[in-house]
Enzyme design. Structure first.
Site, short mmCIF file in Angstrom:
data_model
loop_
_atom_site.label_atom_id
_atom_site.label_comp_id
_atom_site.label_asym_id
_atom_site.label_seq_id
_atom_site.Cartn_x
_atom_site.Cartn_y
_atom_site.Cartn_z
N CYS A 111 0.82 -1.23 0.00
CA CYS A 111 0.00 0.00 0.00
C CYS A 111 0.85 1.27 0.00
CB CYS A 111 -0.94 -0.01 1.19
SG CYS A 111 -1.83 -1.55 1.37
N HIS A 247 -3.51 6.67 3.07
CA HIS A 247 -3.92 5.37 2.52
C HIS A 247 -5.29 5.02 3.08
CE1 HIS A 247 -4.19 1.30 1.42
NE2 HIS A 247 -3.86 0.80 2.61
N ASN A 277 -10.24 -0.78 0.32
CA ASN A 277 -8.78 -0.61 0.33
C ASN A 277 -8.23 -1.11 -1.01
OD1 ASN A 277 -6.03 -0.94 0.70
ND2 ASN A 277 -6.20 -1.82 2.74
O1 UT7 Z 1 -3.71 -1.84 3.55
C1 UT7 Z 1 -3.38 -2.95 4.33
C2 UT7 Z 1 -3.51 -2.54 5.68
N1 UT7 Z 1 -4.63 -3.20 6.34
C3 UT7 Z 1 -5.26 -2.54 7.28
O2 UT7 Z 1 -5.01 -1.39 7.51
C4 UT7 Z 1 -6.24 -3.27 8.13
C5 UT7 Z 1 -6.07 -2.87 9.57
N2 UT7 Z 1 -7.00 -3.59 10.43
C6 UT7 Z 1 -8.31 -3.31 10.44
O3 UT7 Z 1 -8.76 -2.45 9.71
C7 UT7 Z 1 -9.18 -4.06 11.41
O4 UT7 Z 1 -8.38 -4.79 12.31
C8 UT7 Z 1 -10.18 -5.01 10.70
C9 UT7 Z 1 -11.23 -4.21 9.98
C10 UT7 Z 1 -9.45 -5.90 9.72
C11 UT7 Z 1 -10.88 -5.90 11.72
O5 UT7 Z 1 -11.53 -5.08 12.70
P1 UT7 Z 1 -11.39 -5.44 14.24
O6 UT7 Z 1 -12.18 -4.47 14.98
O7 UT7 Z 1 -9.90 -5.53 14.53
O8 UT7 Z 1 -12.09 -6.83 14.30
P2 UT7 Z 1 -11.49 -8.25 14.79
O9 UT7 Z 1 -10.52 -8.78 13.79
O10 UT7 Z 1 -11.07 -8.13 16.22
O11 UT7 Z 1 -12.79 -9.16 14.75
C12 UT7 Z 1 -13.88 -8.95 15.65
C13 UT7 Z 1 -14.93 -9.98 15.37
C14 UT7 Z 1 -14.40 -11.41 15.36
O12 UT7 Z 1 -15.39 -12.23 15.94
P3 UT7 Z 1 -15.24 -12.72 17.48
O13 UT7 Z 1 -13.95 -13.45 17.56
O14 UT7 Z 1 -15.23 -11.44 18.29
O15 UT7 Z 1 -16.45 -13.55 17.68
C15 UT7 Z 1 -14.30 -11.74 13.90
O16 UT7 Z 1 -14.42 -13.12 13.64
O17 UT7 Z 1 -15.50 -9.77 14.08
C16 UT7 Z 1 -15.49 -10.98 13.34
N3 UT7 Z 1 -15.35 -10.67 11.92
C17 UT7 Z 1 -16.41 -10.40 11.14
N4 UT7 Z 1 -17.72 -10.38 11.38
C18 UT7 Z 1 -18.56 -10.06 10.35
C19 UT7 Z 1 -14.21 -10.54 11.19
N5 UT7 Z 1 -14.53 -10.20 9.93
C20 UT7 Z 1 -15.88 -10.11 9.87
C21 UT7 Z 1 -16.78 -9.78 8.86
N6 UT7 Z 1 -18.09 -9.78 9.14
N7 UT7 Z 1 -16.36 -9.47 7.60
#
Ligand code: UT7
Length: 321
Positions: A111, A247, A277
């Site tokens: 990115c 970004h 993204n």
């Molecule tokens: O350009 C590359 C750089 N990438 C980034 O900048 C990404 C940076 N990270 C993020 O933007 C965030 O960490 C994410 C958007 C990827 C994830 O958000 P989060 O608040 O960190 O969520 P998490 O990974 O802690 O997941 C929370 C919950 C989990 O369920 P449990 O374990 O709490 O039951 C996941 O399984 O959300 C669940 N989950 C989803 N639920 C519905 C993960 N993906 C999804 C989804 N839909 N698509």
């Protein structure tokens, strides 16, 4: 002598996919995606390729800059999703636009790639080696998504953005950037394993895998650090900036950056709601939209900052000309 952005362009695939559309494919929903990321739709390539998106963005940027393709001494395509490994995408763009005098290569810094590309072209131009360069950020990330993995496939989109950089009295003022390869494991995409008559390694996962929370923590620390470095090196303050183009990965990362920089969120244009993204294309597409919005005036001070796989990061401070 420095270099300045003389024209920009962009190209998005025609197909728009909503969060509801994705909820038909994986166990997700519109509310989760909007609340956690700010993304509402993304454009996904169906017939477009990294090459065709790049060519269209390039043509627009050349037209806006009013530069003939033969004047380009360099074409850089920043991408982690070329259509193939040879010829590189920049050579394909060169052939399509008739930029017969240009060196052509790709940069893969995920990115951060488009800003790395601008920095590389700036070095050539400001040292007098060449006068004009075309820098493109282009991705068809949809082909490296695991469409069964809801934690990644809802986040990314396809697209391309481009900028023509040319020698100028005013323009780019300061660069910042770096990489931390020791943290590379938090955002990966499998590669081609060794396979010849003498060795055979098991294939690795060909799709993007991400430790989202680690990347999030990295981003919210790194983005303010890049912007502060640019300001400190040039004796400017945050109030001097007309806008900061970040970004486009997650709305919460941008909100956090604004808070840590004590800056109004209004100076951070966003388009991730529409495009998701788009990795190397993200800052390039945003730059084109902001440039064409008429909101920028000659003399405005603008910061660009990106972060991504590698881990890599990059920033640029420039005066709009
Ligand atoms: O350009 C590359 C750089 N990438 C980034 O900048 C990404 C940076 N990270 C993020 O933007 C965030 O960490 C994410 C958007 C990827 C994830 O958000 P989060 O608040 O960190 O969520 P998490 O990974 O802690 O997941 C929370 C919950 C989990 O369920 P449990 O374990 O709490 O039951 C996941 O399984 O959300 C669940 N989950 C989803 N639920 C519905 C993960 N993906 C999804 C989804 N839909 N698509």
């Amino acid at each position: 002598m420095t270099s300045a952005i003389l024209g920009t362009g962009k190209c998005l695939p025609k197909k728009i996919v909503t969060n509801d559309d994705l909820s038909q494919i994986v166990d997700t929903n519109d509310a989760w995606i909007r609340e956690r990321t700010g993304i509402q739709t993304r454009h996904l390539a169906t017939s477009e390729t990294t090459e065709t998106l790049s060519i269209e963005a390039a043509k627009q940027a050349l037209e806006a800059a009013q530069i003939a393709p033969e004047n380009l001494g360099l074409i850089i395509v920043a991408t982690l999703t070329p259509d193939g490994s040879m010829p590189n995408t920049a050579c394909k763009v060169q052939a399509a636009i008739g930029a017969k005098n240009a060196m052509c290569y790709e940069i893969n810094a995920a990115c951060s790639g488009f800003i790395y590309g601008l920095q590389t072209a700036h070095a050539f131009i400001s040292s007098g080696i060449l006068s004009y360069a075309l820098i493109i950020g282009a991705e068809t990330l949809s082909k490296i998504m695991d469409w069964k993995d809801r934690s990644t496939c809802v986040l990314f989109g396809d697209g391309a953005g481009a900028a023509v950089l040319g020698a100028s009295e005013k323009g780019i003022i300061c660069l910042d950037g770096g990489a931390d390869g020791s943290k590379g494991g938090v955002l990966t995409c499998g590669n081609a394993p060794l396979c010849n008559p003498y060795t055979k390694h098991p294939a690795s996962n060909p799709y993007v895998e991400m430790d989202g929370q680690e990347v999030f923590k990295f981003a919210v620390r790194k983005i303010p650090a890049i912007v502060n470095n640019l300001l400190e090196k040039t004796d400017h303050t945050i109030d001097d900036l007309s806008c900061i183009l970040l970004h486009q990965a997650n709305q919460r990362i941008i909100q956090s950056a604004a808070k840590r920089l004590h800056a109004d969120l209004d100076i951070f244009p966003m388009n991730l709601d529409k495009y998701g993204n788009t990795s190397a294309a993200s800052v390039a597409i945003l730059l084109d939209e902001v440039a064409r919005s008429g909101k920028l005036s000659k003399g405005d001070l603008i910061a660009l900052a990106g972060f991504g796989g590698g881990l890599t990061w990059a920033g640029l401070l420039l005066e709009w000309v």
